[in-house]
Scaffold this active site. Structure first.
Site, PDB file in Angstrom:
ATOM      1  N   LYS A 120       0.807  -1.227   0.000  1.00  0.00           N
ATOM      2  CA  LYS A 120       0.000   0.000   0.000  1.00  0.00           C
ATOM      3  C   LYS A 120       0.842   1.280   0.000  1.00  0.00           C
ATOM      4  O   LYS A 120       0.431   2.313   0.528  1.00  0.00           O
ATOM      5  CB  LYS A 120      -0.992   0.040   1.193  1.00  0.00           C
ATOM      6  CG  LYS A 120      -1.762  -1.223   1.462  1.00  0.00           C
ATOM      7  CD  LYS A 120      -2.298  -1.909   0.249  1.00  0.00           C
ATOM      8  CE  LYS A 120      -3.500  -1.273  -0.393  1.00  0.00           C
ATOM      9  NZ  LYS A 120      -3.956  -2.122  -1.549  1.00  0.00           N
ATOM     10  N   HIS A 127       7.315  -7.345  -2.630  1.00  0.00           N
ATOM     11  CA  HIS A 127       7.170  -6.725  -1.302  1.00  0.00           C
ATOM     12  C   HIS A 127       8.241  -7.271  -0.350  1.00  0.00           C
ATOM     13  O   HIS A 127       8.134  -7.068   0.869  1.00  0.00           O
ATOM     14  CB  HIS A 127       5.798  -7.048  -0.700  1.00  0.00           C
ATOM     15  CG  HIS A 127       4.631  -6.355  -1.346  1.00  0.00           C
ATOM     16  ND1 HIS A 127       4.640  -5.039  -1.735  1.00  0.00           N
ATOM     17  CD2 HIS A 127       3.373  -6.807  -1.641  1.00  0.00           C
ATOM     18  CE1 HIS A 127       3.460  -4.716  -2.239  1.00  0.00           C
ATOM     19  NE2 HIS A 127       2.685  -5.767  -2.200  1.00  0.00           N
ATOM     20  N   SER A 133      -4.627   2.825   4.190  1.00  0.00           N
ATOM     21  CA  SER A 133      -4.927   2.201   2.896  1.00  0.00           C
ATOM     22  C   SER A 133      -5.128   0.694   3.086  1.00  0.00           C
ATOM     23  O   SER A 133      -6.069   0.098   2.552  1.00  0.00           O
ATOM     24  CB  SER A 133      -3.771   2.487   1.934  1.00  0.00           C
ATOM     25  OG  SER A 133      -4.022   1.923   0.684  1.00  0.00           O
TER      26      SER A 133
HETATM   27  S1  PPS Z   1      -0.649  -3.060  -3.114  1.00  0.00           S
HETATM   28  O1  PPS Z   1      -1.873  -3.816  -2.706  1.00  0.00           O
HETATM   29  O2  PPS Z   1       0.450  -3.235  -2.141  1.00  0.00           O
HETATM   30  O3  PPS Z   1      -0.230  -3.369  -4.484  1.00  0.00           O
HETATM   31  O4  PPS Z   1      -1.105  -1.538  -3.049  1.00  0.00           O
HETATM   32  P1  PPS Z   1      -0.264  -0.293  -3.604  1.00  0.00           P
HETATM   33  O5  PPS Z   1      -0.468  -0.174  -5.052  1.00  0.00           O
HETATM   34  O6  PPS Z   1       1.119  -0.347  -3.086  1.00  0.00           O
HETATM   35  O7  PPS Z   1      -0.969   0.911  -2.856  1.00  0.00           O
HETATM   36  C1  PPS Z   1      -2.281   1.321  -3.139  1.00  0.00           C
HETATM   37  C2  PPS Z   1      -2.335   2.786  -2.749  1.00  0.00           C
HETATM   38  O8  PPS Z   1      -1.644   3.578  -3.738  1.00  0.00           O
HETATM   39  C3  PPS Z   1      -2.544   4.537  -4.256  1.00  0.00           C
HETATM   40  N1  PPS Z   1      -2.239   4.886  -5.656  1.00  0.00           N
HETATM   41  C4  PPS Z   1      -2.038   6.145  -6.073  1.00  0.00           C
HETATM   42  N2  PPS Z   1      -1.989   7.299  -5.386  1.00  0.00           N
HETATM   43  C5  PPS Z   1      -1.786   8.443  -6.103  1.00  0.00           C
HETATM   44  N3  PPS Z   1      -1.670   8.462  -7.454  1.00  0.00           N
HETATM   45  C6  PPS Z   1      -1.704   7.323  -8.167  1.00  0.00           C
HETATM   46  N4  PPS Z   1      -1.597   7.375  -9.495  1.00  0.00           N
HETATM   47  C7  PPS Z   1      -1.902   6.086  -7.471  1.00  0.00           C
HETATM   48  N5  PPS Z   1      -1.995   4.790  -7.846  1.00  0.00           N
HETATM   49  C8  PPS Z   1      -2.200   4.075  -6.724  1.00  0.00           C
HETATM   50  C9  PPS Z   1      -3.892   3.869  -4.103  1.00  0.00           C
HETATM   51  O9  PPS Z   1      -4.950   4.775  -4.272  1.00  0.00           O
HETATM   52  C10 PPS Z   1      -3.761   3.292  -2.711  1.00  0.00           C
HETATM   53  O10 PPS Z   1      -3.774   4.302  -1.697  1.00  0.00           O
HETATM   54  P2  PPS Z   1      -5.087   4.820  -0.938  1.00  0.00           P
HETATM   55  O11 PPS Z   1      -4.579   5.693   0.157  1.00  0.00           O
HETATM   56  O12 PPS Z   1      -5.797   3.606  -0.410  1.00  0.00           O
HETATM   57  O13 PPS Z   1      -5.884   5.572  -1.956  1.00  0.00           O
END
Ligand code: PPS
Length: 287
Positions: free
Chosen positions: A46, A101, A131
């Site tokens: 996340k 990860h 998240s």
């Molecule tokens: S995972 O399950 O580990 O693969 O999740 P991960 O992709 O690491 O994290 C998901 C969070 O990243 C946010 N996210 C973004 N934020 C801003 N801009 C962009 N383009 C973007 N893409 C992914 C996603 O919304 C999740 O965060 P939260 O706070 O839940 O919105």
């Protein structure tokens, strides 16, 4: 599946059993042959994994949107340690873009003597926690997070998938100045994607035209990724991910923790943070 069966335990850490097995984790650790031109995205869950799975293929395609519009993120930049890792990665032509990860100490044995590159992305742990809390609430293959208060305790004790945030960051941060490691933060991607792309261009040695940079900046904006079926997990059946409860691409902001933590919870988190990060010269996320 009962709650007890949702995770397997490997090397003392919890791994969602829906996508991991002892065999897949052992393969990643013991057998996977890292190539010198492999590029790893490394994150604690996340923290911006999916974002990098959009950014890196675009850097490699010089901003051509075809890969991110035609190939799902989990195939475009597969997870090494998942059950599909071996079949998706073993015979893939170079350069391979790989997601993981894993902590530094759990990387494939062949990694340590290779010249493979790592793009590590960190995120404010309070935001990663928030998240993850919502993710646990919408994904049926993850255990019920309990109350937010309970989830904070589990997170601080490392009793969550992939273990402790502190152990993860403390395993990678000391290596940040190695030539083959680029350390980025979720927050800097939010604040200034152009500068982050210039860092990636230099680190990966990829020519990136100004036009390409503009296309990547636009494509990787939260709202555009949210519309991209190849990146928003909308192909995953609702029984597995109920995006009516919470979208996978949920808010995409920094500081959402402030709308979740009480003052007492913030103080508790910060005191554990200070204790855990004592002696580590890590400048971020102290408040
Ligand atoms: S995972 O399950 O580990 O693969 O999740 P991960 O992709 O690491 O994290 C998901 C969070 O990243 C946010 N996210 C973004 N934020 C801003 N801009 C962009 N383009 C973007 N893409 C992914 C996603 O919304 C999740 O965060 P939260 O706070 O839940 O919105």
């Amino acid at each position: 599946m009962s709650e007890a069966q949702l995770n397997i335990v490997f090397e003392g850490l919890l791994w969602p059993s829906h996508v991991h097995s002892e065999e897949s984790l052992r393969y990643a650790r013991e057998e996977f042959q890292v190539r010198d031109d492999d590029v790893f995205i490394v994150t604690y869950p996340k923290s911006g994994t999916t974002w990098l799975q959009e950014i890196l293929p675009l850097v490699y395609s010089n901003g051509d949107l075809t890969p991110v519009h035609t190939v799902p993120n989990w195939q475009r930049v597969p997870w090494l340690e998942q059950k599909t890792g071996k079949s998706l990665l073993e015979n893939r032509p170079s350069p391979r873009l790989i997601t993981t990860h894993l902590t530094y100490h759990m990387m494939p044995k062949s990694f340590y003597t290779s010249k493979a590159k790592v793009v590590y992305v960190s995120r404010n742990p309070k935001d990663a926690l928030v998240s993850s809390f919502h993710y646990h609430g919408m994904a049926s293959f993850l255990e019920n997070p309990g109350t937010f208060e309970e989830f904070i305790d589990k997170f601080l004790e490392g009793k969550v998938m992939f273990g402790s945030w502190f152990d993860h960051i403390k395993s990678w941060w000391p290596r940040k100045d190695q030539d083959n490691i680029l350390f980025l933060t979720y927050e800097e991607l939010l604040q200034d994607m152009r500068s982050a792309l210039l860092k990636l261009k230099e680190f990966l040695g990829k020519p990136l035209s100004d036009d390409a940079i503009e296309r990547i900046v636009t494509q990787t904006k939260f709202n555009n990724m949210k519309q991209n079926k190849m990146s928003n997990y909308s192909f995953v059946p609702e029984e597995l991910m109920d995006q009516k409860k919470s979208n996978f691409l949920r808010k995409g902001i920094a500081g959402d923790w402030k709308t979740h933590f009480t003052t007492a919870q913030t103080e508790h988190f910060n005191s554990v943070y200070t204790q855990e990060m004592k002696g580590i010269n890590f400048p971020f996320y102290k408040d």
